[in-house]
Design a protein around this motif. Structure first.
Motif, PDB file in Angstrom:
ATOM      1  N   LEU A 471      -5.545   1.432  -1.711  1.00 15.37           N
ATOM      2  CA  LEU A 471      -4.389   1.147  -2.551  1.00 15.37           C
ATOM      3  C   LEU A 471      -4.589  -0.124  -3.381  1.00 15.37           C
ATOM      4  N   GLY A 472      -5.831  -0.432  -3.601  1.00 16.18           N
ATOM      5  CA  GLY A 472      -6.165  -1.578  -4.446  1.00 16.18           C
ATOM      6  C   GLY A 472      -6.542  -1.094  -5.831  1.00 16.18           C
ATOM      7  N   LYS A 473      -7.689  -1.635  -6.318  1.00 12.33           N
ATOM      8  CA  LYS A 473      -8.101  -1.307  -7.695  1.00 12.33           C
ATOM      9  C   LYS A 473      -8.434   0.177  -7.848  1.00 12.33           C
ATOM     10  N   ASN A 474      -9.116   0.731  -6.827  1.00 16.10           N
ATOM     11  CA  ASN A 474      -9.537   2.124  -6.917  1.00 16.10           C
ATOM     12  C   ASN A 474      -8.419   3.057  -6.482  1.00 16.10           C
ATOM     13  N   THR A 475      -7.384   3.103  -7.269  1.00 15.78           N
ATOM     14  CA  THR A 475      -6.255   3.971  -6.902  1.00 15.78           C
ATOM     15  C   THR A 475      -5.792   4.763  -8.114  1.00 15.78           C
ATOM     16  N   THR A 476      -5.627   6.016  -7.875  1.00 22.86           N
ATOM     17  CA  THR A 476      -5.107   6.910  -8.902  1.00 22.86           C
ATOM     18  C   THR A 476      -3.928   7.649  -8.283  1.00 22.86           C
ATOM     19  N   LYS A 497      -4.820   1.073 -12.459  1.00 23.20           N
ATOM     20  CA  LYS A 497      -5.317  -0.055 -13.255  1.00 23.20           C
ATOM     21  C   LYS A 497      -4.808   0.023 -14.691  1.00 23.20           C
ATOM     22  N   GLU A 498      -4.908   1.211 -15.257  1.00 21.35           N
ATOM     23  CA  GLU A 498      -4.460   1.382 -16.648  1.00 21.35           C
ATOM     24  C   GLU A 498      -2.950   1.219 -16.783  1.00 21.35           C
ATOM     25  N   SER A 499      -2.231   1.777 -15.824  1.00 18.91           N
ATOM     26  CA  SER A 499      -0.761   1.744 -15.904  1.00 18.91           C
ATOM     27  C   SER A 499      -0.173   0.459 -15.356  1.00 18.91           C
ATOM     28  N   LYS A 500      -1.019  -0.355 -14.728  1.00 24.00           N
ATOM     29  CA  LYS A 500      -0.581  -1.603 -14.097  1.00 24.00           C
ATOM     30  C   LYS A 500       0.551  -1.328 -13.103  1.00 24.00           C
ATOM     31  N   ALA A 501       0.411  -0.247 -12.353  1.00 18.58           N
ATOM     32  CA  ALA A 501       1.436   0.085 -11.350  1.00 18.58           C
ATOM     33  C   ALA A 501       0.858   1.032 -10.314  1.00 18.58           C
ATOM     34  N   ILE A 502       1.322   0.819  -9.083  1.00 19.44           N
ATOM     35  CA  ILE A 502       1.000   1.750  -8.001  1.00 19.44           C
ATOM     36  C   ILE A 502       2.293   2.450  -7.627  1.00 19.44           C
ATOM     37  N   CYS A 503       2.199   3.738  -7.437  1.00 20.58           N
ATOM     38  CA  CYS A 503       3.393   4.503  -7.107  1.00 20.58           C
ATOM     39  C   CYS A 503       3.848   4.188  -5.680  1.00 20.58           C
ATOM     40  N   LEU A 504       5.126   3.934  -5.513  1.00 21.26           N
ATOM     41  CA  LEU A 504       5.688   3.795  -4.160  1.00 21.26           C
ATOM     42  C   LEU A 504       6.449   5.092  -3.868  1.00 21.26           C
ATOM     43  N   PRO A 505       5.824   5.997  -3.135  1.00 17.91           N
ATOM     44  CA  PRO A 505       6.407   7.345  -2.984  1.00 17.91           C
ATOM     45  C   PRO A 505       7.825   7.360  -2.413  1.00 17.91           C
ATOM     46  N   HIS A 506       8.122   6.421  -1.504  1.00 21.63           N
ATOM     47  CA  HIS A 506       9.445   6.464  -0.868  1.00 21.63           C
ATOM     48  C   HIS A 506      10.570   6.097  -1.828  1.00 21.63           C
ATOM     49  N   ALA A 507      10.224   5.478  -2.958  1.00 20.85           N
ATOM     50  CA  ALA A 507      11.271   5.089  -3.905  1.00 20.85           C
ATOM     51  C   ALA A 507      11.386   6.080  -5.060  1.00 20.85           C
ATOM     52  N   CYS A 508      10.544   7.124  -5.049  1.00 21.62           N
ATOM     53  CA  CYS A 508      10.633   8.122  -6.119  1.00 21.62           C
ATOM     54  C   CYS A 508      11.776   9.089  -5.804  1.00 21.62           C
ATOM     55  N   GLN A 509      12.294   9.708  -6.823  1.00 23.77           N
ATOM     56  CA  GLN A 509      13.396  10.638  -6.578  1.00 23.77           C
ATOM     57  C   GLN A 509      13.443  11.733  -7.624  1.00 23.77           C
ATOM     58  N   GLN A 510      13.718  12.937  -7.160  1.00 18.55           N
ATOM     59  CA  GLN A 510      13.918  14.050  -8.089  1.00 18.55           C
ATOM     60  C   GLN A 510      15.385  14.025  -8.478  1.00 18.55           C
TER      61      GLN A 510
END
Lengths: 533, 198
Positions: A471-476, A497-510
């Motif tokens: 969950l560091g630099k090598n994350t897609t 890296k490109e988006s300058k963000a890591i997804c936090l799955p528990h905070a996502c919502q449909q």
């Protein structure tokens, strides 16, 4: 020279084509602006959404050593721009109310707060609607529940929780009633419609001693039936040992016409039930599903399904089925597969280790899709000796979130298909665990799974090794679309890296059948993204 | 006439509606009628045991959250101070004649049950006493782990019991003091306090 140019152009075309093949194109991703955030703070929760935007609720630790809590609600427009943010002030005259939860029903946001009246020895629960413009609770407080703890200490004043029915037309507010240790656990609940009009209320004394029974979950059906899943132990929990005969799952079902309820033990002879989740389908039948094992609580051998008429307690369908060897070995390397096949050929039990049930999707036909994930903690202790002879011992905890499994069970209880999605996430940081695991959405007849992955896994083929992301630099962040027949594909949603963000799955919502809000964070900044299918 | 009747009717309706609002407000008020104790987070206490001992003081305990509170105290060392009952009282009156001084304490407390400021807690007591011992200034610093419990005997009135153990460091302010035999040692402090919640 000419040859070099041709090779270069071919290489560029190859890279572009590869990127086009791996990028997710079934939905449009658009990012909102960045905002400041404390990564150690609570994860924001989208509590209400409509065509104009959405409302996000966050708890912030404040004051000396973070002992105080501030409740913040923020309004975002459909472009994910923050329009307004306000602290929720909960006061009635000079009295401070304690926020219990924020819930959205029928496009209204309700603030539920409690007040412990220490003189009356009662813990009152109130609701207020939130003014969507001022982001402050309306002044009218309505009392909806009370816990009487007379004769008990102030710390034994109970607590409130809630569950919402699958169609969002009912809400159950439930609470613990005070009881002495060693007695049967007591609690009460109210069933409200989606305008907070009470339909009925009930008080329950569980038919088991508190020390021999543990409640694992509650749910409310679309018609206001209240169900709980619990585990009955043969011995006190403190001295409990893993034995197949040592515990038993129960579903306890209550409704307006049957306030004393039905106790439905769920037993698979000679098997451990390792996980059980319960819900109700569109016919308001109770559906239970989970995993079982022949070996113990650390592994799973198969899945089970049970469909019950909640009014009569009649079992309408039940089955359990062992996972196939192909399914259990499908994401193993060739070497691991050989070893497992050899073990199975000798007649030894082969099971999947450290899987937890993460969710249950109720299908319209009464079937379910059970979702599980492999999760375990690896403890590594290292000892080193320095040049001056002093010995240092360090212990590191590695949190592993691995493969996701899906078991599609039809209404008769037969397994239609099983699928294992290879995934490796490992972190040593408890905070970064927030970026682990996965998010699930239902789009048309597909199950859409979003999680953080190692970029090399995008070209993963069965039998090849799977790379772990730290969950560091090598994350897609990837999207896995599971079709109705169980087939799936994995595509890149965005690069961290490109988006300058890591997804936090528990905070996502449909938020709608075609729209998912993604929460991305990095360092002390966060932003939302919208995924339109 | 018709206009008058209509106005009167409107006035009655307005009065009824106003009354309903007031009643509704009163209905809510009943849940909050607690004499101001529910949200009270301050307790002033008087330590009875300590006062008998000669350290007369009051403490102020402030609830910081459901699991933490912090207590501070200030006391006056009276001439009959008995050094934690280590010396016979009759001897002290002779030795410590004219003794006086002050005491300060601070004690963060942790409540396992999340019931602060009621219920059982564990605290770290840091206490300093400064007074003259045989006409020489003496500083005593205690650091102790305390276990306590607090009961409310009435809405506002509480009683606390505490016991603990710790380390006492004695420091003679005058380095050339002729006093000997004063060593650091373990102590087992206790207290019984009555308090008022506000």
């Amino acid at each position: 020279m000419k040859k070099s140019i041709v090779i270069l152009v071919s290489f560029v075309i190859f890279i572009t084509s590869l990127s086009a093949q791996t990028a997710y194109k079934n939905a449009k991703l658009s990012w909102g602006p960045e905002y400041k955030w404390n990564i150690k703070g609570d994860i924001p929760e989208i509590v209400c959404s409509n065509a104009d935007g959405y409302y996000v609720f966050t708890q912030k630790a404040v004051g000396l050593y973070g002992l105080g809590t501030k409740y913040i609600i923020a309004k975002y427009n459909s472009k994910m721009e923050k329009l307004k943010e306000a602290e929720i002030e909960l006061k009635e005259k000079d009295n401070d109310l304690e926020l219990e939860f924020v819930v959205s029903l029928n496009d209204k946001i309700y603030i539920l707060s409690s007040f412990r009246n220490k003189k009356l020895k009662k813990n009152f629960l109130f609701y207020q609607t939130l003014n969507k413009e001022t982001l402050q609770p309306e002044k009218n407080l309505t009392k909806i529940s009370e816990i009487n703890y007379e004769g008990y200490k102030n710390s034994n004043d109970g607590s409130y929780s809630f569950v919402i029915s699958p169609d969002s037309t009912k809400i159950a507010v439930y609470y613990n009633l005070p009881y002495e240790k060693g007695e049967s656990e007591k609690f009460g609940y109210h069933i409200f419609d989606n305008n907070f009009n009470e339909i009925y209320q009930n008080k329950i004394t569980l038919p088991y001693n508190d020390e021999l029974f543990e409640i694992s979950s509650f749910n409310v059906s679309n018609i206001g039936g209240f169900n709980l899943v619990g585990i009955e132990y043969n011995e006190k929990k403190s001295v409990w040992k893993v034995k197949p005969t040592n515990y038993k799952y129960h579903i306890l079902s209550y409704n307006q016409d049957d306030p004393s309820g039905k106790d439905l033990p769920i037993v698979l002879e000679g098997k451990f039930i390792n996980d059980l989740m319960c819900g109700s389908n569109n016919n308001n039948e109770l559906i239970g599903a989970g995993f079982y094992s022949s070996m113990g609580t650390a592994s799973i051998e198969g899945s089970f399904y049970i469909r019950i008429n909640p009014e009569t307690g009649e079992i309408l369908a039940d089955s359990y089925q062992k996972f196939s060897l192909d399914f259990m070995t499908q994401n193993m390397t060739d070497k691991q597969k050989q070893k497992t096949n050899k073990k199975a050929s000798k007649g030894k039990d082969v099971e999947m280790w450290e899987y937890e049930m993460k969710g249950i999707i109720h299908k319209e036909n009464g079937g379910v899709v059970v979702i599980g994930e492999q999760y375990y903690v690896q403890v590594v202790t290292r000892t080193s000796t320095s040049s001056n002879g002093s010995v240092t011992t360090t212990t590191t905890y590695y949190y592993h979130y691995n493969d996701i499994i899906l078991i599609n069970i039809d209404a008769s209880g037969e397994i239609a298909w099983t699928q294992a999605i290879p995934k490796r996430q490992v972190t040593t940081s408890p905070i970064m665990q927030r970026a682990c695991s996965f998010f699930t959405a239902i789009v048309d007849d597909k199950i859409v799974i979003i999680f953080n992955d190692h970029p090399k896994n995008i070209l993963y083929k069965k039998g090849s090794p799977i790379y772990a992301t730290n969950l560091g630099k090598n994350t897609t962040t990837v999207v896995v679309e599971v079709e109705a027949d169980g087939m799936f594909n994995r595509k890149v949603l965005f690069d961290a890296k490109e988006s300058k963000a890591i997804c936090l799955p528990h905070a996502c919502q449909q938020i709608t059948p075609e729209e998912v809000i993604i929460f991305g964070a990095k360092g002390n900044k966060y932003k939302f993204a919208k995924l339109n299918f | 006439m018709k206009y008058l009747v209509l106005s009167l009717f409107q006035f009655i309706l307005f009065t009824i509606s106003l009354n309903a609002q007031v009643n509704s407000s009163n209905n809510i008020s009943q849940y909050f009628d607690d004499g101001g104790i529910s949200n009270a987070s301050n307790i002033v206490e008087f330590n009875i045991l300590s006062a008998i001992n000669g350290d007369i003081g009051i403490t102020y305990d402030r609830k910081l959250s459901d699991s933490f509170s912090a207590e501070v105290g200030l006391g006056f060392i009276a001439p009959y101070y008995t050094y934690e009952f280590r010396h016979p009282l009759w001897k002290l009156s002779e030795d410590l004649e004219g003794l006086s001084g002050y005491s300060l304490k601070i004690q963060p407390k942790f409540y396992v049950s999340l019931g602060a400021p009621e219920d059982s807690y564990v605290g770290i007591l840091l206490r300093h006493r400064h007074y003259n011992y045989l006409s020489e200034p003496l500083g005593i610093t205690d650091i102790c782990v305390m276990y306590g419990t607090r009961y409310f005997v009435d809405n506002n009135i509480c009683v606390s019991f505490e016991l603990g153990f710790g380390y006492r460091n004695k420091l003679l302010i005058d380095p050339y003091s002729s006093l000997g035999g004063l060593f650091d040692h373990l102590i087992y402090p206790g207290s019984i306090k009555v308090g008022y919640l506000f």
